[in-house]
Design a protein around this motif. Structure first.
Motif, PDB file in Angstrom:
ATOM      1  N   PHE A  47       0.803  -1.219   0.000  1.00 61.24           N
ATOM      2  CA  PHE A  47       0.000   0.000   0.000  1.00 61.24           C
ATOM      3  C   PHE A  47       0.842   1.278   0.000  1.00 61.24           C
ATOM      4  O   PHE A  47       0.320   2.374   0.191  1.00 61.24           O
ATOM      5  N   ASP A  48       2.160   1.126  -0.226  1.00 66.08           N
ATOM      6  CA  ASP A  48       3.058   2.282  -0.286  1.00 66.08           C
ATOM      7  C   ASP A  48       2.622   3.275  -1.353  1.00 66.08           C
ATOM      8  O   ASP A  48       2.146   2.890  -2.418  1.00 66.08           O
ATOM      9  N   ASN A  49       2.837   4.547  -1.069  1.00 64.71           N
ATOM     10  CA  ASN A  49       2.618   5.626  -2.035  1.00 64.71           C
ATOM     11  C   ASN A  49       1.190   5.698  -2.566  1.00 64.71           C
ATOM     12  O   ASN A  49       0.970   6.110  -3.702  1.00 64.71           O
ATOM     13  N   MET A  50       0.234   5.271  -1.749  1.00 64.39           N
ATOM     14  CA  MET A  50      -1.174   5.332  -2.162  1.00 64.39           C
ATOM     15  C   MET A  50      -1.970   6.264  -1.253  1.00 64.39           C
ATOM     16  O   MET A  50      -3.177   6.374  -1.397  1.00 64.39           O
ATOM     17  N   GLY A  51      -1.316   6.869  -0.285  1.00 62.12           N
ATOM     18  CA  GLY A  51      -2.029   7.719   0.655  1.00 62.12           C
ATOM     19  C   GLY A  51      -2.857   6.920   1.645  1.00 62.12           C
ATOM     20  O   GLY A  51      -3.813   7.428   2.216  1.00 62.12           O
ATOM     21  N   ALA A  52      -2.497   5.671   1.841  1.00 61.61           N
ATOM     22  CA  ALA A  52      -3.257   4.789   2.738  1.00 61.61           C
ATOM     23  C   ALA A  52      -3.000   5.150   4.196  1.00 61.61           C
ATOM     24  O   ALA A  52      -1.900   5.538   4.568  1.00 61.61           O
ATOM     25  N   VAL A  53      -4.045   4.994   5.016  1.00 60.43           N
ATOM     26  CA  VAL A  53      -3.912   5.143   6.462  1.00 60.43           C
ATOM     27  C   VAL A  53      -3.840   3.729   7.022  1.00 60.43           C
ATOM     28  O   VAL A  53      -4.763   2.930   6.848  1.00 60.43           O
ATOM     29  N   ILE A  54      -2.713   3.410   7.662  1.00 64.76           N
ATOM     30  CA  ILE A  54      -2.480   2.048   8.147  1.00 64.76           C
ATOM     31  C   ILE A  54      -2.354   2.051   9.664  1.00 64.76           C
ATOM     32  O   ILE A  54      -1.569   2.812  10.218  1.00 64.76           O
ATOM     33  N   GLU A  55      -3.148   1.195  10.306  1.00 62.53           N
ATOM     34  CA  GLU A  55      -3.074   1.039  11.756  1.00 62.53           C
ATOM     35  C   GLU A  55      -2.787  -0.415  12.073  1.00 62.53           C
ATOM     36  O   GLU A  55      -3.431  -1.312  11.533  1.00 62.53           O
ATOM     37  N   SER A  56      -1.815  -0.640  12.944  1.00 58.09           N
ATOM     38  CA  SER A  56      -1.482  -1.995  13.378  1.00 58.09           C
ATOM     39  C   SER A  56      -1.714  -2.094  14.875  1.00 58.09           C
ATOM     40  O   SER A  56      -1.421  -1.166  15.616  1.00 58.09           O
ATOM     41  N   LYS A  57      -2.222  -3.252  15.299  1.00 62.70           N
ATOM     42  CA  LYS A  57      -2.496  -3.447  16.713  1.00 62.70           C
ATOM     43  C   LYS A  57      -2.197  -4.897  17.072  1.00 62.70           C
ATOM     44  O   LYS A  57      -2.716  -5.810  16.431  1.00 62.70           O
ATOM     45  N   LYS A  58      -1.343  -5.083  18.072  1.00 68.45           N
ATOM     46  CA  LYS A  58      -1.004  -6.443  18.500  1.00 68.45           C
ATOM     47  C   LYS A  58      -2.109  -7.031  19.368  1.00 68.45           C
ATOM     48  O   LYS A  58      -2.798  -6.302  20.082  1.00 68.45           O
ATOM     49  N   SER A  59      -2.239  -8.354  19.306  1.00 71.18           N
ATOM     50  CA  SER A  59      -3.207  -9.043  20.154  1.00 71.18           C
ATOM     51  C   SER A  59      -2.749  -8.968  21.606  1.00 71.18           C
ATOM     52  O   SER A  59      -1.616  -8.583  21.900  1.00 71.18           O
ATOM     53  N   LYS A  60      -3.621  -9.357  22.502  1.00 66.02           N
ATOM     54  CA  LYS A  60      -3.340  -9.260  23.939  1.00 66.02           C
ATOM     55  C   LYS A  60      -2.013  -9.930  24.310  1.00 66.02           C
ATOM     56  O   LYS A  60      -1.217  -9.380  25.059  1.00 66.02           O
ATOM     57  N   LYS A  61      -1.767 -11.122  23.773  1.00 66.45           N
ATOM     58  CA  LYS A  61      -0.525 -11.849  24.086  1.00 66.45           C
ATOM     59  C   LYS A  61       0.607 -11.515  23.107  1.00 66.45           C
ATOM     60  O   LYS A  61       1.718 -11.995  23.268  1.00 66.45           O
ATOM     61  N   GLY A  62       0.297 -10.723  22.087  1.00 67.99           N
ATOM     62  CA  GLY A  62       1.337 -10.284  21.159  1.00 67.99           C
ATOM     63  C   GLY A  62       1.684 -11.255  20.055  1.00 67.99           C
ATOM     64  O   GLY A  62       2.582 -11.013  19.257  1.00 67.99           O
ATOM     65  N   LYS A  63       0.952 -12.390  19.975  1.00 70.09           N
ATOM     66  CA  LYS A  63       1.280 -13.390  18.960  1.00 70.09           C
ATOM     67  C   LYS A  63       0.827 -12.947  17.562  1.00 70.09           C
ATOM     68  O   LYS A  63       1.461 -13.260  16.565  1.00 70.09           O
ATOM     69  N   TYR A  64      -0.284 -12.228  17.517  1.00 66.27           N
ATOM     70  CA  TYR A  64      -0.844 -11.788  16.242  1.00 66.27           C
ATOM     71  C   TYR A  64      -0.912 -10.263  16.182  1.00 66.27           C
ATOM     72  O   TYR A  64      -0.959  -9.600  17.211  1.00 66.27           O
ATOM     73  N   THR A  65      -0.948  -9.752  14.955  1.00 67.27           N
ATOM     74  CA  THR A  65      -1.122  -8.318  14.745  1.00 67.27           C
ATOM     75  C   THR A  65      -2.263  -8.132  13.754  1.00 67.27           C
ATOM     76  O   THR A  65      -2.303  -8.817  12.725  1.00 67.27           O
ATOM     77  N   SER A  66      -3.180  -7.224  14.088  1.00 66.87           N
ATOM     78  CA  SER A  66      -4.218  -6.870  13.118  1.00 66.87           C
ATOM     79  C   SER A  66      -3.744  -5.615  12.394  1.00 66.87           C
ATOM     80  O   SER A  66      -3.189  -4.705  13.004  1.00 66.87           O
ATOM     81  N   VAL A  67      -3.936  -5.607  11.102  1.00 66.07           N
ATOM     82  CA  VAL A  67      -3.526  -4.478  10.281  1.00 66.07           C
ATOM     83  C   VAL A  67      -4.777  -3.966   9.568  1.00 66.07           C
ATOM     84  O   VAL A  67      -5.402  -4.705   8.801  1.00 66.07           O
TER      85      VAL A  67
END
Length: 95
Positions: A47-67
């Protein structure tokens, strides 16, 4: 077999996007991935250079990340193309 199912899925998605949105439009993607920096970077790069707004958030235990990615796209075909690009990254789940 999986290829046929994904073709049907994308065809249905395109119909829904065409019916429910006027284009160009903002679209929100949501992905879940193991908290692997390389995979997260790979998603960001798509999604580079597309003006995208990207938010990442790790799960409670940190094993997964939601993007979550909000980006303005021209038409449903662009939405599907990005899903396919991200889908090529191993272990990414599209929501």
């Amino acid at each position: 077999m999986a290829e046929k199912n994904s073709d049907a899925f994308y065809s249905k998605l395109k119909d829904q996007l065409t019916a429910t949105s006027s284009w160009p439009s903002n679209y929100l993607y949501k992905f879940i991935v193991l908290s692997d920096q390389e995979k997260i970077k790979a998603i960001h790069k798509i999604f580079d250079n597309m003006g995208a707004v990207i938010e990442s958030k790790k799960s409670k235990k940190g094993k997964y990340t939601s993007v979550s990615i909000t980006v303005n796209l021209k038409n449903p075909d662009e939405v599907i193309a990005k899903y396919k690009e991200v889908g090529a990254i191993e272990g990414v789940i599209s929501l």
